[in-house]
Design a protein around this motif. Structure first.
Motif, PDB file in Angstrom:
ATOM      1  N   PRO A  77       0.893  -1.373  -0.025  1.00 53.82           N
ATOM      2  CA  PRO A  77      -0.027  -0.076  -0.118  1.00 53.82           C
ATOM      3  C   PRO A  77       0.898   1.269   0.067  1.00 53.82           C
ATOM      4  O   PRO A  77       1.789   1.416   0.724  1.00 53.82           O
ATOM      5  CB  PRO A  77      -0.882  -0.084   1.298  1.00 53.82           C
ATOM      6  N   ALA A  78       0.235   2.234  -0.855  1.00 60.44           N
ATOM      7  CA  ALA A  78       1.140   3.661  -0.771  1.00 60.44           C
ATOM      8  C   ALA A  78       0.780   4.230   0.657  1.00 60.44           C
ATOM      9  O   ALA A  78      -0.230   4.430   0.989  1.00 60.44           O
ATOM     10  CB  ALA A  78       0.947   4.379  -1.937  1.00 60.44           C
ATOM     11  N   GLY A  79       1.810   4.978   1.069  1.00 57.67           N
ATOM     12  CA  GLY A  79       1.629   5.927   2.022  1.00 57.67           C
ATOM     13  C   GLY A  79       1.661   7.104   1.719  1.00 57.67           C
ATOM     14  O   GLY A  79       1.961   8.087   2.585  1.00 57.67           O
ATOM     15  N   PHE A  80       1.601   7.655   0.316  1.00 56.26           N
ATOM     16  CA  PHE A  80       1.681   8.880  -0.115  1.00 56.26           C
ATOM     17  C   PHE A  80       1.015   9.127  -1.315  1.00 56.26           C
ATOM     18  O   PHE A  80       0.201   7.984  -1.697  1.00 56.26           O
ATOM     19  CB  PHE A  80       3.114   8.881  -0.633  1.00 56.26           C
ATOM     20  N   ALA A  81       0.804  10.321  -1.571  1.00 60.24           N
ATOM     21  CA  ALA A  81      -0.177  10.678  -2.844  1.00 60.24           C
ATOM     22  C   ALA A  81       0.519  11.057  -3.838  1.00 60.24           C
ATOM     23  O   ALA A  81       1.472  11.902  -3.489  1.00 60.24           O
ATOM     24  CB  ALA A  81      -1.243  11.740  -2.420  1.00 60.24           C
ATOM     25  N   ARG A  82       0.106  10.899  -5.326  1.00 58.46           N
ATOM     26  CA  ARG A  82       0.872  11.582  -6.344  1.00 58.46           C
ATOM     27  C   ARG A  82       0.310  11.371  -7.645  1.00 58.46           C
ATOM     28  O   ARG A  82      -0.229  10.205  -7.788  1.00 58.46           O
ATOM     29  CB  ARG A  82       2.319  10.831  -6.515  1.00 58.46           C
ATOM     30  N   VAL A  83       0.343  12.400  -8.582  1.00 56.93           N
ATOM     31  CA  VAL A  83      -0.314  12.214  -9.751  1.00 56.93           C
ATOM     32  C   VAL A  83       1.090  12.317 -10.671  1.00 56.93           C
ATOM     33  O   VAL A  83       1.598  13.272 -10.815  1.00 56.93           O
ATOM     34  CB  VAL A  83      -1.067  13.429 -10.015  1.00 56.93           C
ATOM     35  N   LYS A  84       1.079  11.249 -11.632  1.00 55.32           N
ATOM     36  CA  LYS A  84       2.050  11.198 -12.385  1.00 55.32           C
ATOM     37  C   LYS A  84       1.541  11.252 -13.787  1.00 55.32           C
ATOM     38  O   LYS A  84       0.673  10.427 -14.218  1.00 55.32           O
ATOM     39  CB  LYS A  84       2.972   9.876 -12.553  1.00 55.32           C
ATOM     40  N   GLN A  85       2.239  12.049 -14.816  1.00 57.01           N
ATOM     41  CA  GLN A  85       1.603  12.171 -16.189  1.00 57.01           C
ATOM     42  C   GLN A  85       2.125  10.909 -17.045  1.00 57.01           C
ATOM     43  O   GLN A  85       3.061  10.483 -16.590  1.00 57.01           O
ATOM     44  CB  GLN A  85       2.085  13.545 -16.753  1.00 57.01           C
ATOM     45  N   ALA A  86       1.459  10.627 -18.219  1.00 60.84           N
ATOM     46  CA  ALA A  86       1.680   9.644 -18.863  1.00 60.84           C
ATOM     47  C   ALA A  86       3.244  10.062 -19.663  1.00 60.84           C
ATOM     48  O   ALA A  86       3.373  11.167 -19.655  1.00 60.84           O
ATOM     49  CB  ALA A  86       0.774   9.312 -20.001  1.00 60.84           C
ATOM     50  N   GLY A  87       3.891   9.100 -20.395  1.00 63.64           N
ATOM     51  CA  GLY A  87       4.853   9.372 -20.883  1.00 63.64           C
ATOM     52  C   GLY A  87       6.423   8.756 -20.461  1.00 63.64           C
ATOM     53  O   GLY A  87       7.291   8.482 -21.377  1.00 63.64           O
TER      54      GLY A  87
END
Length: 581
Positions: A510-520
């Motif tokens: 399980p992740a203990g963080f938040a992150r938005v990663k763009q495609a590519g």
């Protein structure tokens, strides 16, 4: 996950509105799931169904599966029903979850309020209701109002409120106008370019740890070599005893490991036998000693064995003489050596230990032990780091020192390395800038391949063959150098060693963080696990923060595609140990 609720009194039209919103968001390109809170005695399974019969028989959970869909049903049997948050934890990751019901849960909601329903508003008693889909105004609440049939307007509100608008910026994170090579394409290029070293030597097992098998190892004897007892107890011939007739006679003597019983056990008798002892003639079953009582009249057995052969190991049960024990290409670990010893294999044919050189380049680089005296120059962190990692992985690490930005010096260093190394890792000068002298030399005098890899950290990566010796050009930044070495060079080095391409071993946490990663591009985050097994990411993504490597226990791998990770979502963790054999 982004969650928004649809609530209202009975027969207000909640399901119809939810249905239309799902269609609207799907048409906009979002992945949408729903949760429906069933009230009263509504059940998700019905009497007469096979699944219902399974549950009634006592199954805790039942998976109902078909070629179209599957459902998991968990039987509460009086336990407290789970909260909405519990259901969200087990759902697959999507862009938006629309929840019908659960009006007491803390997520934002709209209430549908129609005049035709003739019911009172819920909103005054539920502060999480922040929008009305109403055909009769706001009822004195002061809340914003949209027409219940304005599906586009309601969807726009939910899109803004939950942050879905951020997902519309899903475009590639990579600059345009440049050819960025996908990670998997680089893998395939390296697999095609790297050839195993030649040669083999015959070594005793004591000298073989970490070496790569050059040919298959074949079992020279069976394991176990003869049928034997798996427990301490009493052995007998299954078909010759009848425990219902009272105490049975005890045969004289005993059988122990390394002390075979010299004779044959008479029919109807029991023989004292210890773990590992070969089964003598007249014994094919063993009863545990805990189930036997010795009296003057003989042996009484409280729990007779019901099956012939109980508590016995067959000859060759594990492996038989002539079986393939270990395949060529295996990197020999302690368990492999234990297996070989058990099968009578005293020597193995192995490939030479791979010799890997590490060369740091750049006139600004200075040996780390001199850095205190030259504060304006850059300490060489890459060389001690990479040499230590190569040693940990079982390769012979060769220190090739530091070479400045001088092509003649670089040429001489690489040529000298061909006498001492089977492959070389260089750091710095792998790109195509004015000061990238290593890449320029390899481009002019070797078969250089340079990739702008769609990866973070990293990007510049080079491969060339200098007089037949593979040279891997790594970035100069220490974080990028280690990550690209582990992800690209190490699997290729195993292939060079004769062990085949070996990708790192990881697992989901399980992740203990938040992150938005763009495609590519594929990304690797420095990470470690908490005592609860949750992955923490290093506070900074900057590749200049070398402290993050020491802090971390491994890497989180984020795929090439767009990711919107929230705490609790599964992510792939690659521990440092996962990069070994």
């Amino acid at each position: 996950m982004r969650v928004f609720g649809i609530t209202g009194r009975k027969n207000a039209g909640k399901t119809t509105l939810t249905e239309k919103l799902v269609a609207e968001f799907t048409a906009r390109g979002y992945r949408v799931s729903t949760v429906k809170h069933a009230h009263h005695a509504t059940d998700v399974d019905q009497p007469g169904r096979d699944s219902h019969r399974h549950r009634e028989a006592g199954a805790v959970e039942v998976v109902l599966a078909s070629s179209s869909r599957w459902a998991l049903m968990h039987e509460l049997r009086g336990d407290t029903p789970p909260e909405l948050s519990d259901h969200l934890q087990v759902m697959s990751r999507v862009d938006l979850v629309l929840v019908e019901g659960y009006k007491l849960a803390p997520h934002p909601k709209l209430e549908i309020w129609r005049a035709a329903n003739g019911a009172d508003l819920l909103a005054p008693d539920h502060p999480t209701i922040e929008l009305l889909a109403s055909d009769q105004g706001d009822g004195g609440t002061g809340l914003p109002v949209l027409d219940p049939n304005d599906i586009k307007g309601i969807a726009d509100y939910i899109e803004r409120r939950t942050g879905l608008t951020d997902l519309k910026k899903r475009g590639s994170s990579m600059p345009e106008g440049v050819r960025w090579t996908p990670v998997d394409e680089v893998f395939e290029a390296l697999k095609s370019a790297i050839r195993p070293i030649e040669g083999a030597e015959r070594l005793p097992l004591s000298e073989a740890p970490g070496r790569v098998l050059a040919e298959d190892a074949i079992a020279r004897r069976s394991h176990p070599p003869a049928a034997n007892s798996a427990v301490d107890g009493y052995g007998y011939a299954f078909e010759t005893v009848d425990f219902s007739k009272g105490p049975l006679p005890l045969a004289e003597g005993r059988a122990a490991a390394g002390e075979p019983y010299p004779g044959e056990v008479p029919p109807g008798h029991l023989l004292r036998i210890l773990t590992g002892a070969h089964l003598p003639k007249g014994v094919d079953t063993v009863v545990l000693q805990e189930h036997v009582t010795l009296t003057e009249a003989g042996l009484s057995v409280s729990k007779p064995q019901r099956k012939k052969g109980a508590n016995c190991r067959r000859a060759g049960e594990d492996m038989s003489a002539g079986d393939l024990a270990l395949k060529a290409g295996s990197v020999l670990r302690a368990p492999d050596l234990g297996l070989a010893a058990a099968l009578g294999i005293a020597h193995v044919m192995v490939r030479p230990r791979l010799r890997v050189g590490v060369l740091s380049t750049g006139s600004e680089i200075i040996a780390h032990d001199l850095a205190a005296d030259f504060p304006l120059q850059t300490p060489d962190a890459n060389r001690p780091m990479l040499l230590a990692e190569l040693q940990r992985l079982g390769f012979e690490a060769v220190d090739l020192g530091i070479v400045g930005d001088d092509r003649a010096a670089i040429r001489a260093a690489l040529t000298a390395a061909t006498e001492r190394c089977d492959a070389v890792l260089t750091s710095g000068g792998a790109s195509q800038g004015d000061e990238d002298h290593t890449a320029a030399l390899l481009r002019e005098e070797a078969d250089l391949q340079v990739w702008r890899v769609a990866v973070k950290p990293g990007r510049p990566l080079a491969l060339a063959h200098w007089q037949g010796m593979p040279v891997f050009g790594l970035p100069g930044n220490p974080v990028a150098a280690l990550v690209t070495a582990l992800i690209f060079a190490v699997p290729a080095l195993y292939q060079r060693a004769g062990a085949g391409w070996r990708r790192p071993q990881g697992f989901l946490v399980p992740a203990g963080f938040a992150r938005v990663k763009q495609a590519g591009r594929r990304e690797y985050l420095r990470a470690r696990l908490t005592e609860e097994g949750v992955a923490e990411a290093f506070v900074s993504e900057g590749s200049g923060r070398v402290s993050g490597l020491s802090w971390a226990e491994g890497l989180i791998e984020l795929p090439d595609a767009f990711c919107d990770i929230r705490p609790g979502d599964p992510v792939r963790f690659l521990p440092w140990q996962g990069f070994g054999p």
